[in-house]
Write a protein that holds these residues in place. Structure first.
Motif, PDB file in Angstrom:
ATOM      1  N   ILE A  29       0.669  -1.154   0.202  1.00 12.46           N
ATOM      2  CA  ILE A  29      -0.053  -0.103  -0.494  1.00 12.46           C
ATOM      3  C   ILE A  29       0.628   1.429   0.077  1.00 12.46           C
ATOM      4  O   ILE A  29       0.522   2.025  -0.561  1.00 12.46           O
ATOM      5  N   GLU A  30       1.990   0.861   1.340  1.00 13.03           N
ATOM      6  CA  GLU A  30       2.677   2.264   1.021  1.00 13.03           C
ATOM      7  C   GLU A  30       3.422   2.955  -0.457  1.00 13.03           C
ATOM      8  O   GLU A  30       3.784   3.249  -1.308  1.00 13.03           O
ATOM      9  N   ALA A  31       3.969   1.665  -1.168  1.00  9.15           N
ATOM     10  CA  ALA A  31       5.093   1.652  -1.953  1.00  9.15           C
ATOM     11  C   ALA A  31       4.061   2.246  -4.064  1.00  9.15           C
ATOM     12  O   ALA A  31       4.059   2.866  -4.409  1.00  9.15           O
ATOM     13  N   ALA A  32       2.813   1.979  -3.738  1.00  7.27           N
ATOM     14  CA  ALA A  32       1.567   2.362  -4.546  1.00  7.27           C
ATOM     15  C   ALA A  32       1.519   3.952  -4.790  1.00  7.27           C
ATOM     16  O   ALA A  32       1.397   4.316  -4.750  1.00  7.27           O
ATOM     17  N   GLY A  33       1.571   4.399  -3.140  1.00  6.47           N
ATOM     18  CA  GLY A  33       1.225   5.422  -3.201  1.00  6.47           C
ATOM     19  C   GLY A  33       0.734   6.210  -3.322  1.00  6.47           C
ATOM     20  O   GLY A  33       0.527   7.957  -3.485  1.00  6.47           O
ATOM     21  N   LEU A  34      -0.643   6.196  -3.292  1.00 10.84           N
ATOM     22  CA  LEU A  34      -2.041   6.642  -3.771  1.00 10.84           C
ATOM     23  C   LEU A  34      -2.118   7.288  -2.347  1.00 10.84           C
ATOM     24  O   LEU A  34      -3.378   8.524  -2.486  1.00 10.84           O
ATOM     25  N   TRP A  35      -1.934   6.631  -1.246  1.00 14.68           N
ATOM     26  CA  TRP A  35      -2.307   7.620   0.098  1.00 14.68           C
ATOM     27  C   TRP A  35      -1.356   9.181   0.027  1.00 14.68           C
ATOM     28  O   TRP A  35      -2.313   9.738   0.811  1.00 14.68           O
ATOM     29  N   ALA A  36      -0.665   8.944  -0.885  1.00 11.77           N
ATOM     30  CA  ALA A  36      -0.113  10.636  -0.704  1.00 11.77           C
ATOM     31  C   ALA A  36      -1.810  11.693  -1.059  1.00 11.77           C
ATOM     32  O   ALA A  36      -0.900  12.863  -1.328  1.00 11.77           O
ATOM     33  N   GLN A  37      -2.273  11.177  -2.039  1.00 20.22           N
ATOM     34  CA  GLN A  37      -3.400  12.598  -2.713  1.00 20.22           C
ATOM     35  C   GLN A  37      -4.043  12.405  -1.713  1.00 20.22           C
ATOM     36  O   GLN A  37      -4.504  13.444  -1.343  1.00 20.22           O
ATOM     37  N   SER A  38      -3.878  11.716  -0.454  1.00 19.19           N
ATOM     38  CA  SER A  38      -5.131  12.621   0.368  1.00 19.19           C
ATOM     39  C   SER A  38      -4.808  14.052   1.513  1.00 19.19           C
ATOM     40  O   SER A  38      -5.488  14.693   1.963  1.00 19.19           O
ATOM     41  N   GLY A  39      -3.138  14.537   1.005  1.00 14.87           N
ATOM     42  CA  GLY A  39      -1.890  15.827   1.658  1.00 14.87           C
ATOM     43  C   GLY A  39      -1.749  14.771   3.104  1.00 14.87           C
ATOM     44  O   GLY A  39      -0.992  15.711   3.858  1.00 14.87           O
ATOM     45  N   ALA A  40      -1.596  13.886   3.464  1.00 11.13           N
ATOM     46  CA  ALA A  40      -1.602  13.048   4.486  1.00 11.13           C
ATOM     47  C   ALA A  40       0.419  13.811   4.663  1.00 11.13           C
ATOM     48  O   ALA A  40       0.895  13.390   3.885  1.00 11.13           O
ATOM     49  N   THR A  42       2.954  11.613   6.466  1.00 13.31           N
ATOM     50  CA  THR A  42       3.387  10.600   5.702  1.00 13.31           C
ATOM     51  C   THR A  42       2.792   9.345   5.977  1.00 13.31           C
ATOM     52  O   THR A  42       1.173   9.228   6.290  1.00 13.31           O
ATOM     53  N   PHE A  43       2.719   8.104   5.099  1.00 11.14           N
ATOM     54  CA  PHE A  43       2.079   7.201   5.381  1.00 11.14           C
ATOM     55  C   PHE A  43       1.346   6.556   6.349  1.00 11.14           C
ATOM     56  O   PHE A  43       0.389   6.028   6.384  1.00 11.14           O
ATOM     57  N   ALA A  44       2.400   6.415   7.685  1.00 14.40           N
ATOM     58  CA  ALA A  44       1.659   6.320   9.251  1.00 14.40           C
ATOM     59  C   ALA A  44       1.016   7.193   9.351  1.00 14.40           C
ATOM     60  O   ALA A  44      -0.441   6.662   9.979  1.00 14.40           O
ATOM     61  N   VAL A  45       1.036   8.387   9.220  1.00 18.28           N
ATOM     62  CA  VAL A  45      -0.176   9.381   9.343  1.00 18.28           C
ATOM     63  C   VAL A  45      -1.059   9.038   9.271  1.00 18.28           C
ATOM     64  O   VAL A  45      -2.854   8.724   9.498  1.00 18.28           O
ATOM     65  N   TRP A  46      -1.292   8.736   7.533  1.00 18.64           N
ATOM     66  CA  TRP A  46      -2.398   8.223   6.636  1.00 18.64           C
ATOM     67  C   TRP A  46      -3.104   6.642   7.044  1.00 18.64           C
ATOM     68  O   TRP A  46      -4.636   7.388   7.449  1.00 18.64           O
ATOM     69  N   LEU A  47      -2.052   6.004   7.283  1.00 19.00           N
ATOM     70  CA  LEU A  47      -2.340   4.965   7.801  1.00 19.00           C
ATOM     71  C   LEU A  47      -3.619   4.936   9.341  1.00 19.00           C
ATOM     72  O   LEU A  47      -4.420   4.488   9.834  1.00 19.00           O
ATOM     73  N   ALA A  48      -2.648   5.709  10.469  1.00 19.00           N
ATOM     74  CA  ALA A  48      -3.678   6.043  11.405  1.00 19.00           C
ATOM     75  C   ALA A  48      -5.499   6.755  11.313  1.00 19.00           C
ATOM     76  O   ALA A  48      -6.293   6.440  11.894  1.00 19.00           O
ATOM     77  N   ARG A  49      -5.200   7.319  10.314  1.00 19.83           N
ATOM     78  CA  ARG A  49      -6.603   8.243  10.027  1.00 19.83           C
ATOM     79  C   ARG A  49      -7.376   6.948   9.578  1.00 19.83           C
ATOM     80  O   ARG A  49      -8.994   7.437   9.969  1.00 19.83           O
ATOM     81  N   VAL A  50      -6.523   6.687   8.561  1.00 19.80           N
ATOM     82  CA  VAL A  50      -7.886   5.435   7.701  1.00 19.80           C
ATOM     83  C   VAL A  50      -8.343   4.416   8.506  1.00 19.80           C
ATOM     84  O   VAL A  50      -9.556   4.338   8.792  1.00 19.80           O
ATOM     85  N   GLU A  51      -7.331   4.444   9.904  1.00 17.00           N
ATOM     86  CA  GLU A  51      -7.545   3.006  10.349  1.00 17.00           C
ATOM     87  C   GLU A  51      -8.106   2.970  12.037  1.00 17.00           C
ATOM     88  O   GLU A  51      -8.511   1.773  12.560  1.00 17.00           O
ATOM     89  N   ASP A  52      -7.834   4.377  12.134  1.00 15.91           N
ATOM     90  CA  ASP A  52      -8.833   5.033  13.677  1.00 15.91           C
ATOM     91  C   ASP A  52      -7.632   4.664  14.774  1.00 15.91           C
ATOM     92  O   ASP A  52      -8.293   3.662  15.700  1.00 15.91           O
ATOM     93  N   THR A  55      -1.434   7.773  16.094  1.00 11.77           N
ATOM     94  CA  THR A  55      -0.205   7.790  15.503  1.00 11.77           C
ATOM     95  C   THR A  55       0.696   6.990  16.088  1.00 11.77           C
ATOM     96  O   THR A  55       0.966   5.903  14.528  1.00 11.77           O
ATOM     97  N   VAL A  56       0.858   7.016  17.085  1.00  9.33           N
ATOM     98  CA  VAL A  56       1.994   5.805  17.575  1.00  9.33           C
ATOM     99  C   VAL A  56       1.797   4.301  17.075  1.00  9.33           C
ATOM    100  O   VAL A  56       2.331   3.749  16.686  1.00  9.33           O
ATOM    101  N   THR A  57       0.505   3.265  17.382  1.00 12.04           N
ATOM    102  CA  THR A  57       0.239   2.579  16.795  1.00 12.04           C
ATOM    103  C   THR A  57       0.772   2.575  15.680  1.00 12.04           C
ATOM    104  O   THR A  57       1.033   1.072  14.944  1.00 12.04           O
ATOM    105  N   ALA A  58       0.039   3.098  14.516  1.00  6.83           N
ATOM    106  CA  ALA A  58       0.047   2.895  13.346  1.00  6.83           C
ATOM    107  C   ALA A  58       2.259   2.763  12.437  1.00  6.83           C
ATOM    108  O   ALA A  58       2.238   2.582  11.864  1.00  6.83           O
ATOM    109  N   LYS A  59       2.413   3.753  13.063  1.00  8.36           N
ATOM    110  CA  LYS A  59       4.187   4.159  12.929  1.00  8.36           C
ATOM    111  C   LYS A  59       4.741   2.885  13.300  1.00  8.36           C
ATOM    112  O   LYS A  59       5.720   1.923  13.077  1.00  8.36           O
TER     113      LYS A  59
END
Length: 276
Positions: A29-40, A42-52, A55-59
């Motif tokens: 998912i990180e390599a695909a790069g689509l998460w960057a279009q959300s404006g997040a 980092t990938f971890a910040v985006w993941l924390a937002r998407v999976e609720d 941030t420390v858990t996502a990191k």
């Protein structure tokens, strides 16, 4: 009851396997790069937002997924098959991949570091190393890695650690991983301690209605502080679940003013000889 206990154990194994599948998917998912279009940022910040999740858990999940992909492929395979638990995976990720030297050692033949045997656990939970170069997969002391004619290959240190994981619980296994890490790169722990000390600070600033407390302590100093406060507070009353973070402010209210030193450049602290 026995069937419920068996079911609980099977559910935990299933949960670990599902975690492993997720760890194997996150780097894609990180390599695909689509998460960057959300404006997040980092990938971890985006993941924390998407999976609720925090941030420390996502990191931590992202760090685990990257380590399994890049440095611990055999561990990922074992986790996918349910042969190793989450705590042991965390031990390998958190301890064995903390420096370049340790990462390189994981992929090297397990013949260069003194081997541990399943001896009784010492006070520090690590056990005692065994002198010599023979490893657990080579009981007669023959160095098969240096004998191409034998047709046998010595396991890598990652594979050797995984082999030890079958006979040791999570706490002892983490001790074995620490032993490997200390021998693979003895200077890494000292470097990490120096970095932590450089980051250490304690700030007490006046704000509306009171004071704001913030800071960062090394593991050693943080443990010393929580132990000291906990010893003064004593054990919680039966039937209560008061946590340290909620009980500590009430404890401060019971300390007399004489227990605090006059403000100096050094952060104020309770007087050990006069406080109850």
């Amino acid at each position: 009851m026995s069937r419920l206990a068996h079911l609980s154990a099977r559910l935990r194994v299933a949960g670990t396997r599902l975690d492993a599948v997720r760890w194997s998917v996150l780097p894609r998912i990180e390599a695909a790069g689509l998460w960057a279009q959300s404006g997040a940022r980092t990938f971890a910040v985006w993941l924390a937002r998407v999976e609720d999740v925090q941030t420390v858990t996502a990191k931590r999940d992202v760090r685990t997924a990257r380590a399994l992909r890049d440095h611990l492929p055999a561990t990922l395979t074992k986790a996918l098959s349910g042969e190793i638990g989450t705590d042991k995976v965390r031990a390998l990720v958190d301890v064995a991949t903390t420096s370049t030297e340790r990462i390189n050692a994981l992929a090297a033949p397990a013949i260069d570091v003194a081997t541990l045997e399943p001896t009784p656990v010492a006070d520090d939970g690590v056990g005692s190393p065994v002198d010599g170069t023979a490893d657990a997969s080579d009981p007669d002391g023959t160095d098969t890695a240096s004998d191409p004619a034998s047709g046998l290959m010595s396991p890598t240190w990652e594979e050797q650690l995984l082999d030890w994981s079958r006979e040791n619980g999570p706490d002892r296994f983490r001790g074995l991983v620490r032993y490997f890490a200390r021998h693979a790169d003895p200077d890494a722990d000292e470097r990490g301690h120096r970095k932590a000390k450089d980051r250490e600070y304690l700030d007490i600033a006046p704000t509306l209605g009171g004071y704001h407390l913030s800071g960062f302590l090394t593991e050693e100093h943080g443990l010393a502080l929580t132990t000291a406060v906990g010893s003064i507070m004593g054990a919680p009353a039966a039937g209560t679940t008061a946590a340290l973070d909620s009980a500590a402010p009430r404890l401060l209210q019971t300390w007399p003013a004489s227990c605090w030193t006059t403000p100096t450049p050094v952060p104020a602290r309770p007087c050990a000889r006069t406080c109850p």
